[in-house]
Design a protein around this motif. Structure first.
Motif, PDB file in Angstrom:
ATOM      1  N   LEU A 113       0.832  -1.217   0.000  1.00 61.68           N
ATOM      2  CA  LEU A 113       0.000   0.000   0.000  1.00 61.68           C
ATOM      3  C   LEU A 113       0.860   1.257   0.000  1.00 61.68           C
ATOM      4  N   LEU A 114       1.900   1.273   0.828  1.00 59.78           N
ATOM      5  CA  LEU A 114       2.784   2.446   0.876  1.00 59.78           C
ATOM      6  C   LEU A 114       3.506   2.652  -0.452  1.00 59.78           C
ATOM      7  N   ASN A 115       3.988   1.587  -1.050  1.00 55.53           N
ATOM      8  CA  ASN A 115       4.664   1.707  -2.350  1.00 55.53           C
ATOM      9  C   ASN A 115       3.729   2.278  -3.403  1.00 55.53           C
ATOM     10  N   GLU A 116       2.492   1.835  -3.384  1.00 51.11           N
ATOM     11  CA  GLU A 116       1.515   2.370  -4.335  1.00 51.11           C
ATOM     12  C   GLU A 116       1.215   3.839  -4.031  1.00 51.11           C
ATOM     13  N   PHE A 117       1.090   4.168  -2.764  1.00 49.32           N
ATOM     14  CA  PHE A 117       0.816   5.549  -2.349  1.00 49.32           C
ATOM     15  C   PHE A 117       1.930   6.481  -2.822  1.00 49.32           C
ATOM     16  N   TYR A 118       3.169   6.033  -2.736  1.00 48.99           N
ATOM     17  CA  TYR A 118       4.306   6.887  -3.092  1.00 48.99           C
ATOM     18  C   TYR A 118       4.776   6.718  -4.536  1.00 48.99           C
ATOM     19  N   LYS A 119       4.040   5.965  -5.311  1.00 46.30           N
ATOM     20  CA  LYS A 119       4.449   5.728  -6.700  1.00 46.30           C
ATOM     21  C   LYS A 119       4.698   7.039  -7.457  1.00 46.30           C
ATOM     22  N   ASN A 120       3.799   7.977  -7.344  1.00 49.65           N
ATOM     23  CA  ASN A 120       3.948   9.266  -8.019  1.00 49.65           C
ATOM     24  C   ASN A 120       3.814  10.430  -7.037  1.00 49.65           C
ATOM     25  N   ARG A 121       4.200  10.201  -5.805  1.00 49.10           N
ATOM     26  CA  ARG A 121       4.073  11.212  -4.756  1.00 49.10           C
ATOM     27  C   ARG A 121       5.466  11.490  -4.196  1.00 49.10           C
ATOM     28  N   PHE A 122       5.808  12.739  -4.122  1.00 47.19           N
ATOM     29  CA  PHE A 122       7.124  13.122  -3.638  1.00 47.19           C
ATOM     30  C   PHE A 122       6.972  14.102  -2.483  1.00 47.19           C
ATOM     31  N   VAL A 123       7.561  13.748  -1.357  1.00 39.96           N
ATOM     32  CA  VAL A 123       7.526  14.585  -0.160  1.00 39.96           C
ATOM     33  C   VAL A 123       8.927  14.599   0.453  1.00 39.96           C
ATOM     34  N   GLU A 124       9.154  15.522   1.375  1.00 43.04           N
ATOM     35  CA  GLU A 124      10.427  15.563   2.081  1.00 43.04           C
ATOM     36  C   GLU A 124      10.665  14.211   2.758  1.00 43.04           C
ATOM     37  N   SER A 125      11.918  13.817   2.848  1.00 46.41           N
ATOM     38  CA  SER A 125      12.229  12.479   3.361  1.00 46.41           C
ATOM     39  C   SER A 125      11.717  12.256   4.775  1.00 46.41           C
ATOM     40  N   PHE A 172      -2.524   9.648   3.355  1.00 43.99           N
ATOM     41  CA  PHE A 172      -2.470   8.193   3.240  1.00 43.99           C
ATOM     42  C   PHE A 172      -3.824   7.589   3.603  1.00 43.99           C
ATOM     43  N   GLY A 173      -4.448   8.109   4.645  1.00 44.64           N
ATOM     44  CA  GLY A 173      -5.775   7.633   5.040  1.00 44.64           C
ATOM     45  C   GLY A 173      -6.790   7.807   3.924  1.00 44.64           C
ATOM     46  N   ASP A 174      -6.759   8.962   3.270  1.00 44.06           N
ATOM     47  CA  ASP A 174      -7.672   9.195   2.146  1.00 44.06           C
ATOM     48  C   ASP A 174      -7.394   8.222   1.003  1.00 44.06           C
ATOM     49  N   PHE A 175      -6.106   7.971   0.749  1.00 44.10           N
ATOM     50  CA  PHE A 175      -5.704   7.045  -0.305  1.00 44.10           C
ATOM     51  C   PHE A 175      -6.233   5.632  -0.045  1.00 44.10           C
TER      52      PHE A 175
END
Length: 184
Positions: A113-125, A172-175
């Motif tokens: 789920l996290l990998n899918e969430f961050y597939k095209n999402r970029f945030v500060e580390s 993430f909750g919304d996702f």
């Protein structure tokens, strides 16, 4: 006309209606949970916890994060995930191994789920959500990747950071809610 028929008229499929009912049951069950101080689950994280539980991901504690809770200072958002302890787990190696395996499977599900969430999402580390292992039986925290160290000593900067962390957990909750309702 019953609720099911009303939802179908709104355009929801029978499957989506079932998921909505399942989510609402999960959310209602959370209303009965309190901590040792008698406080319920933080409202700002309750929907995310409900969705995880509805997805079959067992949660054991959580915090929405806070910037001004009296006497507690600053807290960061997290959700603790761990399968229920098996009966007689302390004396039973097989039960312990099954518990570890269950937690491992849940970890892999969450990682996907996290990998899918961050597939095209970029945030500060430091804002990025990670799975942080806890204990010897495979439980873990879903939390921001910031290491456990004091936040900036400037209250304004600390508040800003905690809010960033809270917002990422909310996103993430919304996702996962959207994923659960529409595809899971």
């Amino acid at each position: 006309m019953n609720n099911f028929e009303q939802e179908l008229l709104k355009g929801d499929s029978a499957e989506k209606y079932k998921k909505r009912v399942e989510w609402e049951k999960s959310r209602a069950a959370l209303e009965k949970i309190t901590d040792k101080l008698g406080l319920g689950i933080d409202e700002d994280i309750k929907d995310t916890v409900a969705t995880l539980n509805a997805m079959g991901i067992p949660t054991t504690s959580s915090c929405a994060g806070h910037t001004n809770r009296e006497g507690e200072g600053f807290g960061l958002p997290y959700i603790q995930v761990c399968a229920p302890r098996p009966k007689d787990w302390q004396e039973n190696i097989e039960a312990q191994n099954l518990w570890i395996e269950s937690n491992k499977n849940t970890y892999e599900k969450m990682l996907k789920l996290l990998n899918e969430f961050y597939k095209n999402r970029f945030v500060e580390s430091d804002v990025r959500l990670i799975l942080h292992p806890i204990g010897i039986f495979g439980g873990f925290h879903l939390r921001n990747s910031r290491e456990k160290q004091p936040l900036d000593s400037n209250d304004e900067n600390r508040i800003k950071k905690v809010i960033e962390y809270q917002n990422e957990m909310k996103e993430f909750g919304d996702f996962i809610n959207d994923k659960f309702m529409n595809t899971f």
